[in-house]
Design a protein around this motif. Structure first.
Motif: not given
Ligand SMILES: [Zn+2]
Length: 188
Positions: A60-65
């Motif tokens: 599942r495409f996800s990002y972290c700052c």
């Protein structure tokens, strides 16, 4: 409804491409704090997913700052929120439709339990109508679809043949699937 879509590898690959685009948009927008986003995809063990595309559905495409550590999960046409089953299965198997026997056989083939299907149907009936998405958008559907016949009654409002209408419906549902959706969404 076109149950055969769940076995249509080309269609499923198109959904992967759409999700890659949506993920890229999320990454490109960056974090509201101004920080850059780094990849932090969630692993998924997708269910009701043909083996040919399982690897493409395993993330599942996800990002972290990089600054504030805030997590930003891209919206998705592959998955409806945190469910491990494909969004496409949640749409197709929830359908009572004219041929419930076909849907039931398909659920058996995909090892989706009747309890799970019952929970999805309950979500369409009780939770979907009160989502912010539907509350905002329902005025655009005139006359209003028969809410006791979701999701089929909604799918029927999207133009195109089987694949195109389904893609539009899955796109329509994407606001329910991103980071912000977790708090908006009731049910599982
Ligand atoms: Zn940030």
């Amino acid at each position: 409804m076109c149950h055969v879509l769940l076995a249509n590898i080309k269609f499923l690959q198109q959904l992967v491409l759409i999700d890659q685009d949506l993920a890229e948009q999320t990454r490109f927008q960056g974090c509201p704090c101004g920080g850059a986003l780094h990849q932090a995809h969630f692993p998924r063990k997708p269910r009701s997913c043909p083996s040919e595309v399982r690897d493409d559905f395993a993330k599942r495409f996800s990002y972290c700052c990089s600054q504030c550590r805030r997590r930003m999960t891209a919206v998705s046409v592959r998955f409806l929120g945190r469910r491990v089953h494909l969004a496409l299965a949640v749409v197709l198997l929830s359908e009572r439709g004219p041929t419930p026997a076909v849907a039931m056989r398909l659920a058996q083939q995909l090892a989706v339990s009747p309890r799970t299907v019952a929970r999805w149907r309950q979500w369409w009936r009780d939770s979907f109508p009160v989502t912010a998405l539907w509350q905002t958008m329902c005025g655009r559907f005139m006359p209003p679809p028969d809410m006791t016949l979701l999701p089929g009654a909604l799918l029927a409002r999207f133009a195109g043949d089987g694949d195109a209408a389904m893609k539009r419906l899955l796109m329509f549902l994407t606001p329910l699937t991103g980071s912000a959706a977790i708090t908006l969404r009731a049910g599982r």
